[in-house]
Design a protein around this motif. Structure first.
Motif, PDB file in Angstrom:
ATOM      1  N   GLU A   1       0.821  -1.221   0.000  1.00 14.07           N
ATOM      2  CA  GLU A   1       0.000   0.000   0.000  1.00 14.07           C
ATOM      3  C   GLU A   1       0.851   1.266   0.000  1.00 14.07           C
ATOM      4  OE1 GLU A   1      -3.619  -2.270   2.323  1.00 14.07           O
ATOM      5  OE2 GLU A   1      -2.607  -0.616   3.336  1.00 14.07           O
ATOM      6  N   SER A   2       2.106   1.145   0.456  1.00 17.69           N
ATOM      7  CA  SER A   2       2.951   2.348   0.485  1.00 17.69           C
ATOM      8  C   SER A   2       3.615   2.611  -0.868  1.00 17.69           C
ATOM      9  CB  SER A   2       4.023   2.224   1.573  1.00 17.69           C
ATOM     10  OG  SER A   2       4.935   1.205   1.229  1.00 17.69           O
ATOM     11  N   GLU A   3       3.347   1.754  -1.865  1.00 16.25           N
ATOM     12  CA  GLU A   3       3.884   1.991  -3.224  1.00 16.25           C
ATOM     13  C   GLU A   3       3.560   3.404  -3.695  1.00 16.25           C
ATOM     14  OE1 GLU A   3       5.458   0.325  -5.671  1.00 16.25           O
ATOM     15  OE2 GLU A   3       5.697  -1.659  -4.792  1.00 16.25           O
ATOM     16  N   LYS A   4       2.375   3.883  -3.286  1.00 19.01           N
ATOM     17  CA  LYS A   4       1.961   5.207  -3.775  1.00 19.01           C
ATOM     18  C   LYS A   4       2.820   6.334  -3.194  1.00 19.01           C
ATOM     19  CE  LYS A   4      -2.102   5.171  -0.653  1.00 19.01           C
ATOM     20  NZ  LYS A   4      -2.261   3.749  -0.399  1.00 19.01           N
ATOM     21  N   PHE A   5       3.573   6.017  -2.134  1.00 15.29           N
ATOM     22  CA  PHE A   5       4.467   7.043  -1.555  1.00 15.29           C
ATOM     23  C   PHE A   5       5.908   6.861  -2.042  1.00 15.29           C
ATOM     24  CE2 PHE A   5       1.430   6.004   2.073  1.00 15.29           C
ATOM     25  CZ  PHE A   5       0.534   7.008   1.749  1.00 15.29           C
ATOM     26  N   ARG A   6       6.089   6.105  -3.152  1.00 13.44           N
ATOM     27  CA  ARG A   6       7.409   5.760  -3.673  1.00 13.44           C
ATOM     28  C   ARG A   6       8.347   6.966  -3.798  1.00 13.44           C
ATOM     29  NH1 ARG A   6       9.931   2.173  -6.737  1.00 13.44           N
ATOM     30  NH2 ARG A   6       8.328   0.660  -6.309  1.00 13.44           N
ATOM     31  N   HIS A   7       7.770   8.137  -4.169  1.00 13.79           N
ATOM     32  CA  HIS A   7       8.598   9.328  -4.410  1.00 13.79           C
ATOM     33  C   HIS A   7       9.358   9.773  -3.163  1.00 13.79           C
ATOM     34  CE1 HIS A   7       4.664  10.656  -2.978  1.00 13.79           C
ATOM     35  NE2 HIS A   7       5.291  11.694  -2.463  1.00 13.79           N
ATOM     36  N   ILE A   8       8.955   9.323  -1.968  1.00 13.17           N
ATOM     37  CA  ILE A   8       9.688   9.769  -0.769  1.00 13.17           C
ATOM     38  C   ILE A   8      10.769   8.760  -0.361  1.00 13.17           C
ATOM     39  CG2 ILE A   8       7.803  11.216   0.108  1.00 13.17           C
ATOM     40  CD1 ILE A   8       7.240   9.000   2.180  1.00 13.17           C
ATOM     41  N   GLY A   9      10.968   7.728  -1.193  1.00 10.03           N
ATOM     42  CA  GLY A   9      12.050   6.772  -0.924  1.00 10.03           C
ATOM     43  C   GLY A   9      11.717   5.859   0.242  1.00 10.03           C
ATOM     44  N   PRO A  10      12.761   5.383   0.971  1.00 11.21           N
ATOM     45  CA  PRO A  10      12.528   4.400   2.026  1.00 11.21           C
ATOM     46  C   PRO A  10      11.585   4.891   3.135  1.00 11.21           C
ATOM     47  CG  PRO A  10      14.853   4.525   1.488  1.00 11.21           C
ATOM     48  CD  PRO A  10      14.186   5.638   0.750  1.00 11.21           C
ATOM     49  N   ALA A  11      11.428   6.211   3.289  1.00 13.67           N
ATOM     50  CA  ALA A  11      10.520   6.735   4.321  1.00 13.67           C
ATOM     51  C   ALA A  11       9.081   6.329   4.054  1.00 13.67           C
ATOM     52  CB  ALA A  11      10.627   8.264   4.382  1.00 13.67           C
ATOM     53  N   ARG A  12       8.838   5.795   2.837  1.00 16.43           N
ATOM     54  CA  ARG A  12       7.469   5.380   2.499  1.00 16.43           C
ATOM     55  C   ARG A  12       6.973   4.290   3.450  1.00 16.43           C
ATOM     56  NH1 ARG A  12       8.486   1.128  -2.489  1.00 16.43           N
ATOM     57  NH2 ARG A  12       7.187  -0.421  -1.494  1.00 16.43           N
ATOM     58  N   PHE A  13       7.903   3.456   3.967  1.00 21.42           N
ATOM     59  CA  PHE A  13       7.485   2.360   4.845  1.00 21.42           C
ATOM     60  C   PHE A  13       7.010   2.902   6.204  1.00 21.42           C
ATOM     61  CE2 PHE A  13      10.689   0.314   2.010  1.00 21.42           C
ATOM     62  CZ  PHE A  13       9.775  -0.450   1.303  1.00 21.42           C
ATOM     63  N   THR A  14       7.674   3.950   6.696  1.00 23.48           N
ATOM     64  CA  THR A  14       7.268   4.537   7.975  1.00 23.48           C
ATOM     65  C   THR A  14       5.887   5.170   7.820  1.00 23.48           C
ATOM     66  OG1 THR A  14       9.588   5.053   8.242  1.00 23.48           O
ATOM     67  CG2 THR A  14       8.081   6.053   9.832  1.00 23.48           C
ATOM     68  N   LEU A  15       5.722   5.915   6.730  1.00 22.83           N
ATOM     69  CA  LEU A  15       4.441   6.558   6.482  1.00 22.83           C
ATOM     70  C   LEU A  15       3.343   5.496   6.313  1.00 22.83           C
ATOM     71  CD1 LEU A  15       2.888   9.154   5.987  1.00 22.83           C
ATOM     72  CD2 LEU A  15       3.575   9.084   3.587  1.00 22.83           C
ATOM     73  N   GLY A  16       3.662   4.460   5.524  1.00 21.43           N
ATOM     74  CA  GLY A  16       2.710   3.368   5.290  1.00 21.43           C
ATOM     75  C   GLY A  16       2.317   2.677   6.594  1.00 21.43           C
ATOM     76  N   THR A  17       3.296   2.511   7.505  1.00 21.78           N
ATOM     77  CA  THR A  17       3.026   1.873   8.801  1.00 21.78           C
ATOM     78  C   THR A  17       2.015   2.696   9.593  1.00 21.78           C
ATOM     79  OG1 THR A  17       5.243   0.949   8.830  1.00 21.78           O
ATOM     80  CG2 THR A  17       4.116   1.063  10.949  1.00 21.78           C
ATOM     81  N   MET A  18       2.222   4.004   9.602  1.00 26.54           N
ATOM     82  CA  MET A  18       1.317   4.883  10.356  1.00 26.54           C
ATOM     83  C   MET A  18      -0.098   4.808   9.776  1.00 26.54           C
ATOM     84  SD  MET A  18       3.000   5.834  12.780  1.00 26.54           S
ATOM     85  CE  MET A  18       4.614   5.195  13.082  1.00 26.54           C
ATOM     86  N   VAL A  19      -0.193   4.807   8.451  1.00 31.16           N
ATOM     87  CA  VAL A  19      -1.504   4.750   7.790  1.00 31.16           C
ATOM     88  C   VAL A  19      -2.188   3.428   8.133  1.00 31.16           C
ATOM     89  CG1 VAL A  19      -2.659   4.643   5.536  1.00 31.16           C
ATOM     90  CG2 VAL A  19      -0.800   6.281   5.902  1.00 31.16           C
ATOM     91  N   ARG A  20      -1.454   2.329   8.076  1.00 32.27           N
ATOM     92  CA  ARG A  20      -2.014   0.996   8.340  1.00 32.27           C
ATOM     93  C   ARG A  20      -2.443   0.843   9.804  1.00 32.27           C
ATOM     94  NH1 ARG A  20      -5.115  -2.733   6.877  1.00 32.27           N
ATOM     95  NH2 ARG A  20      -5.283  -1.945   4.792  1.00 32.27           N
ATOM     96  N   LEU A  21      -1.665   1.446  10.698  1.00 35.61           N
ATOM     97  CA  LEU A  21      -1.987   1.341  12.122  1.00 35.61           C
ATOM     98  C   LEU A  21      -3.347   1.948  12.424  1.00 35.61           C
ATOM     99  CD1 LEU A  21       1.394   2.125  13.883  1.00 35.61           C
ATOM    100  CD2 LEU A  21      -0.055   0.126  14.300  1.00 35.61           C
ATOM    101  N   ALA A  22      -3.693   2.956  11.642  1.00 38.49           N
ATOM    102  CA  ALA A  22      -4.963   3.645  11.872  1.00 38.49           C
ATOM    103  C   ALA A  22      -6.140   2.718  11.562  1.00 38.49           C
ATOM    104  CB  ALA A  22      -5.015   4.902  11.011  1.00 38.49           C
ATOM    105  N   SER A  23      -5.949   1.784  10.629  1.00 33.10           N
ATOM    106  CA  SER A  23      -7.042   0.843  10.330  1.00 33.10           C
ATOM    107  C   SER A  23      -6.477  -0.577  10.380  1.00 33.10           C
ATOM    108  CB  SER A  23      -7.612   1.134   8.947  1.00 33.10           C
ATOM    109  OG  SER A  23      -6.572   1.075   7.996  1.00 33.10           O
TER     110      SER A  23
END
Ligand SMILES: Nc1ncnc2c1ncn2[C@@H]1O[C@H](COP(=O)(O)OP(=O)(O)OP(=O)(O)O)[C@@H](O)[C@H]1O
Length: 599
Positions: free
Chosen positions: A317-339
């Motif tokens: 799901e964090s593929e869409k944040f690819r432009h921010i590089g490896p930080a996409r996983f941290t952002l993706g984790t936060m988004v996933r934690l919410a749901s």
């Protein structure tokens, strides 16, 4: 043994000593001493440095070239040492140290003629290169160029779209200058599409190359490994040394190489410089692969992980944040934690440790039969003692395991006639559902490892596995749970800053199976994930977090929808299983790792 870290005593023997001028000259003269691990540089003229000398660690050196002056009358020869030592950052806001290139050139001028001076310069260059490449020399060795192997030739495969899309720029600015200094010949090919690298390696003449290097994330290495395994001569092909230079967003193997070399955990260009430095050193370590079979019968070879639930959800799901590089996983984790989702399923495994079969395992730092704690996770020392410990752990881990025995239904594994049924989901008509799911998920119908008409992958037989449509062998353990996530990982890192299995070695013959059970609080989950950055998650008491070292596993999702990944790439959703194949491949790790052969 790590030649650089473990050379105490032996490492201090002086192999060469000499006095040389400098370049540019300025009247300066130096005394040089070469040991197995260091080059000591002490200024003699104009002002002797009696209490200070520069020491270049040879682990930081990539190469050494000899040269002649442009002026014919000048009978001196020169040698230049290229190194990337760690230096304090210049920018005050940043902390820590970064590698900075340094080229030290010395003038050999003791003889009257160039030829004699060149002999001395070549002796120094040969000695330094031998030490960089791990070729043993002593003060007794007659040192000459003849000790050196012919220069290596590497096939560099670069995905221009990996990570933030700057792989080509990083290659030109960082990688190519360093490997040129290391006298490595190369052919650089930019991949043009998905599976291009996979097809390329199927057709190359192996004899032309000393290694294949992926310049991207882990996805390109996955293509290279599976392309080699698709060759009729796979057994020989998969022995080709494989390198990885991190320019993607998922750089787990690069982080594992960096860690095992004893370097500090780092990201971005600094990780790339560390890995290029290690590539120049060239030492190769055997690498375990895991053969993974999915419901449609597709078999592929994985070097990193199989994930289900939270971890694979974040990855995809964090593929869409690819432009921010490896930080996409941290952002993706936060988004996933919410749901936060949970997934019902059956997890079966063949334990690697004696005494762990058929008994519930809570926190996986499983007691061995004798009550010892083979995987106790104290603070890690990134030194040879750590590597030695790994060997010791290995000895503790292995037991004789028989090949897959006749599958017999156990209370936790369903009878064969209904093995693909569950109360919540039937895997009948699987391929139709897969096609529908893939269409819905917007996935291509023949992505790598996802093919509905499997590629012809060869490889060793899976002696621990029963066919996916039959129950698991009776020596296996099965748990049925609501899972937050299941992860089978065989490297220390899941990402450059996800230090998931600090004790994992490249060739320990183990799959580290982790799972997180439903019921974990969001706060506990956040604590666990934050701790993975430093690898301290084992210090957190969490009954929902379980780790078991295994040799084979099977995941049977009983929840209709979900995401499964192999090495970070999405594959068809459904039952999936894998088993370890010990030391089948070779990875360029740069320093000699403990070679584990007791499998
Ligand atoms: N030229 C190309 N165009 C499009 N896709 C490519 C190309 N070359 C390789 N690929 C594919 O891109 C995918 C991602 O590559 P890789 O993992 O190396 O980079 P990444 O940035 O870490 O990506 P990810 O984080 O998605 O894994 C791989 O599946 C690979 O097959």
């Amino acid at each position: 043994m790590n030649m650089f870290l473990g050379a105490c005593g032996e490492g201090s023997e002086t192999l060469l000593h000499g006095e040389f001028g400098a370049h540019p000259p300025k009247g300066t003269r130096y005394a040089l001493s070469l040991t197995r691990t260091e080059l000591h540089i002490q200024r003699l003229v104009p002002k002797p440095d009696t209490d200070h000398r520069t020491v270049l660690q040879l682990i930081d050196v990539v190469g050494c070239h000899t040269m002649r002056s442009h002026t014919i009358a000048n009978q001196s020869a020169f040698f230049s040492v290229y190194a990337y030592p760690l230096k304090k950052r210049k920018v005050a806001v940043s902390s820590g140290r970064v590698r900075q290139r340094t080229a030290r050139t010395f003038q050999v001028d003791s003889a009257d003629c160039y030829e004699d001076n060149l002999k001395v310069a070549e002796r120094w260059a040969a000695a330094i290169k031998c030490l960089v490449l791990g070729i043993p020399i002593s003060s007794e060795t007659e040192i000459s160029r003849s000790l050196l192997p012919r220069p290596r030739r590497l096939l560099l495969l670069l995905n221009p779209f990996g990570g933030k899309g700057n792989a080509l720029q990083w290659c030109q600015n960082h990688i190519l200058p360093m490997i040129t200094e290391a006298d490595i010949g190369f052919n650089l090919i930019q991949t043009e599409r998905q599976n291009h690298a996979r097809e390329l390696v199927q057709n190359i003449n192996l004899a032309e190359w000393d290694g294949i290097v992926s310049i991207s994330g882990d996805g390109l290495l996955y293509e290279v490994i599976n392309g080699l395994m698709e060759r009729p001569d796979w057994e020989e092909a998969i022995k080709m040394p494989l390198g990885i230079l991190p320019c993607g967003s998922g750089n787990a193997v690069a982080a594992a190489i960096n860690f095992r070399a004893g370097f500090e955990q780092t990201l971005g260009q600094e990780l790339l410089t560390n890995c290029t430095l290690l590539l120049c050193h060239g030492a190769v370590t055997p690498l375990d692969l895991v053969s993974v079979t999915t419901a449609s019968g597709s078999r592929s070879f994985s070097f990193l992980s199989v994930a289900w639930g939270f971890i694979s959800d974040v990855d995809i799901e964090s593929e869409k944040f690819r432009h921010i590089g490896p930080a996409r996983f941290t952002l993706g984790t936060m988004v996933r934690l919410a749901s936060l989702n949970t997934y019902r399923g059956r997890l079966s495994y063949l334990p690697a440790l004696e005494g762990t079969a058929h008994r519930p395992i809570l926190r996986s730092i499983t007691m061995a039969a004798n009550g010892s704690l083979p995987f106790q996770h104290g603070p890690l020392h990134r030194t040879v003692s750590d590597l030695g410990l790994c060997k010791e752990r290995h000895a503790l881990c292995f037991q004789e395991v028989e090949p897959a025995d006749e599958p017999t239904p156990s209370p936790s594994s369903p009878p064969s006639s209904s093995s693909f049924h569950s109360s919540s989901f039937s895997f009948e008509n699987l391929s139709e559902e897969l096609v529908a799911d893939r269409r819905e998920a917007g996935l291509p119908m023949s992505a790598p490892g996802v093919s509905l008409s499997p590629r012809q992958v060869h490889g060793p037989p899976d002696e621990f596995l029963a066919p996916l449509d039959q129950p698991v062998p009776k020596s296996w353990v099965t748990v049925e749970e609501d899972f937050v996530s299941v992860l089978a990982i065989y490297q220390s890192h899941l990402g450059a800053d996800l230090f998931m299995a600090p004790f994992a070695c490249f060739n320990d013959g183990l799959i580290h199976l982790f799972y997180i059970k439903a019921g974990i609080s969001r706060a506990a989950l956040i604590r666990l994930f934050l701790a993975t950055e430093k690898g301290t998650h084992f210090d957190i008491e969490c009954p929902h977090f379980i780790h078991i070292p295994v040799r084979a596993f099977r995941i049977e999702p009983l929840t209709r929808k979900g995401i499964l990944t192999i090495d970070g790439e999405r594959v068809e959703y459904g039952p999936i299983q894998g088993q370890i194949h010990h030391s089948v491949a070779n990875l360029i790790t740069g320093v000699n790792q403990v070679k584990i052969t007791a499998f």
